[in-house]
Design a protein around this motif. Structure first.
Motif, PDB file in Angstrom:
ATOM      1  N   PHE A 188       7.008   2.589   0.417  1.00 56.27           N
ATOM      2  CA  PHE A 188       8.242   3.310   0.751  1.00 56.27           C
ATOM      3  C   PHE A 188       8.832   2.728   2.033  1.00 56.27           C
ATOM      4  N   GLY A 189       9.968   2.080   1.930  1.00 57.75           N
ATOM      5  CA  GLY A 189      10.634   1.530   3.100  1.00 57.75           C
ATOM      6  C   GLY A 189      10.242   0.113   3.447  1.00 57.75           C
ATOM      7  N   ARG A 190       9.084  -0.338   2.953  1.00 52.11           N
ATOM      8  CA  ARG A 190       8.588  -1.711   3.163  1.00 52.11           C
ATOM      9  C   ARG A 190       8.409  -2.074   4.636  1.00 52.11           C
ATOM     10  N   GLU A 191       8.153  -1.092   5.496  1.00 51.76           N
ATOM     11  CA  GLU A 191       7.883  -1.440   6.893  1.00 51.76           C
ATOM     12  C   GLU A 191       6.491  -2.057   6.992  1.00 51.76           C
ATOM     13  N   THR A 193       0.841  -1.189   0.000  1.00 44.43           N
ATOM     14  CA  THR A 193       0.000   0.000   0.000  1.00 44.43           C
ATOM     15  C   THR A 193       0.881   1.245   0.000  1.00 44.43           C
ATOM     16  N   ASN A 194       0.261   2.398  -0.114  1.00 46.59           N
ATOM     17  CA  ASN A 194       0.989   3.670  -0.184  1.00 46.59           C
ATOM     18  C   ASN A 194       0.463   4.590   0.911  1.00 46.59           C
ATOM     19  N   LEU A 195       1.303   4.917   1.867  1.00 51.69           N
ATOM     20  CA  LEU A 195       0.894   5.786   2.966  1.00 51.69           C
ATOM     21  C   LEU A 195       1.121   7.264   2.671  1.00 51.69           C
ATOM     22  N   SER A 196       1.738   7.557   1.541  1.00 52.19           N
ATOM     23  CA  SER A 196       2.005   8.960   1.202  1.00 52.19           C
ATOM     24  C   SER A 196       0.849   9.524   0.376  1.00 52.19           C
ATOM     25  N   ASP A 197       0.869  10.823   0.178  1.00 58.86           N
ATOM     26  CA  ASP A 197      -0.156  11.470  -0.640  1.00 58.86           C
ATOM     27  C   ASP A 197       0.250  11.540  -2.112  1.00 58.86           C
ATOM     28  N   LYS A 198       1.417  10.975  -2.427  1.00 54.02           N
ATOM     29  CA  LYS A 198       1.923  11.036  -3.788  1.00 54.02           C
ATOM     30  C   LYS A 198       1.781   9.669  -4.460  1.00 54.02           C
ATOM     31  N   PRO A 199       0.998   9.564  -5.557  1.00 62.44           N
ATOM     32  CA  PRO A 199       0.908   8.295  -6.286  1.00 62.44           C
ATOM     33  C   PRO A 199       2.289   7.875  -6.785  1.00 62.44           C
ATOM     34  N   VAL A 200       2.549   6.567  -6.796  1.00 66.67           N
ATOM     35  CA  VAL A 200       3.871   6.089  -7.180  1.00 66.67           C
ATOM     36  C   VAL A 200       3.761   4.984  -8.224  1.00 66.67           C
TER      37      VAL A 200
END
Length: 372
Positions: free
Chosen positions: A261-264, A133-140
């Motif tokens: 991002f970071g795979r945590e 999943t993506n926790l940021s507000d920027k699509p990747v």
């Protein structure tokens, strides 16, 4: 000899039925399998000293390892070319082009013109996946999705309780070496562990003759970071030897949810959440189609299974059940993908339908001649 497919066995377990009379279970998985390469021996009509570059229908390969000097034939390796592999297995004609001594040589070939066409998967049947999943507000852009992964979306891989490695107790790599399997419908040989494998997180290295493959079981899958290959693998599992592993159900198989991002690890779910009460294929509502000039579902379908033919939208058997077609703003395509940890799945990179189809095929072959 009693043989059942993995879905039948899991149903029996859920119903608390006796499975002690079953001898063999045919398990299978289908999904994107990075590390898929093919070794070809490609003939040309002219002889040249040494090939420097090689292409098949514009796809660049790698010359070698054998130089084949002045023979007019080239050993070459290609990878990440799922659409090319599918066309080749279908028997389509491809243009082979080689650069040697500052001159290009061409030939039109089919798979039958190749003395050797061997697929080698360096990392197949991966047992342990994570959902993304993506926790940021920027699509990747990512290999884990066809579209830019947005906040509040998730994707996942893995066939859960169908996966061969989920249904086996592996104590040593030697338990696997030399074991037979089906790779995209072809009789295959397990060479051992694949790259990045361990006893805790195993995957397999498998080899098979592409001339024996069925094009339905393999192909290309477009991701946000380029083209990948999907494959289907089926393996027969001895019930008495692996009975404890075979008792595992989707709900018993962990599926961590990680941040791209970071795979945590954000949370840990299970395959029951992503595979139970979902659709394996989209429903097509042709009456809702507005004949858009640019059909988003057709444009972004990862396997190019959606086509407009004579103004009518169609889904071919190349459909992977990924769910990207739900991008259609008019609801022409309807598919239930489920969610993980409350986050909706918007891309699925494994295909249980194909997996089960190959598990059934393996069962048929075993019943005709027990060779596995």
């Amino acid at each position: 000899m009693k043989i059942v497919t993995v879905d039948k066995l899991k149903k029996m377990i859920r119903n608390n039925e006796d499975i002690s009379e079953i001898d063999i279970v045919t398990t299978a998985t289908c999904g994107i399998m990075s590390g898929t390469m093919a070794v070809f021996h490609i003939p040309f009509n002219d002889k040249f000293r040494k090939a420097e570059k090689i292409y098949l229908d514009g796809y660049k390969g790698f010359v070698g390892p054998c130089p084949n000097e002045y023979l007019g034939k080239v050993d070459a390796v290609f990878f990440r070319n799922g659409f090319l592999f599918k066309r080749l297995v279908k028997g389509e004609e491809l243009e082979a082009k080689v650069l040697a001594d500052n001159k290009y040589y061409n030939n039109i070939i089919t798979i039958n013109d190749l003395q050797k066409a061997e697929m080698i998967g360096t990392r197949m049947c991966f047992k342990n996946y994570s959902a993304i999943t993506n926790l940021s507000d920027k699509p990747v852009k990512t290999i884990f999705h066809r579209l830019p992964l947005k906040r509040g979306e998730a994707s996942f891989s893995g066939c859960g309780e169908f996966n061969p490695l989920e249904n086996m107790v592996i104590k040593n790599e030697k338990d696997l070496i030399g074991k037979r399997a089906l790779l995209n419908g072809a009789d295959a040989l397990i060479l051992g562990f694949g790259t990045r494998a361990s006893l805790e997180k195993p995957n397999l290295m498998i080899s098979a003759d592409m001339k024996e493959m069925d094009s339905y079981y393999l192909g290309g899958f477009l991701t946000g970071d380029g083209e990948e290959v999907f494959n289907t693998v089926a393996i027969a599992v001895d019930v008495k030897q692996h009975i404890e592993a075979l008792k595992k159900l989707d709900k018993d198989i962990a599926l961590p949810l990680v941040n791209i991002f970071g795979r945590e690890i954000i949370d840990i779910s299970n395959y029951g959440e992503v595979w139970e009460n979902v659709d394996l294929r989209p429903k097509l509502h042709k009456d809702r189609c507005k004949n858009c000039k640019n059909c988003l579902a057709e444009e972004y379908c990862p396997t190019m299974a959606i086509k407009k033919i004579n103004g009518e939208i169609k889904i071919s058997k190349d459909c992977f059940g990924c769910g990207i077609c739900s991008i259609c703003p008019h609801g022409v395509f309807e598919i239930k993908l489920g969610s993980i940890c409350g986050i909706p799945i918007t891309c699925r990179q494994s295909d249980r339908k194909r997996a089960l189809d190959l598990a059934k095929e393996l069962k048929k072959r075993l019943e005709k001649s027990f060779i596995f």
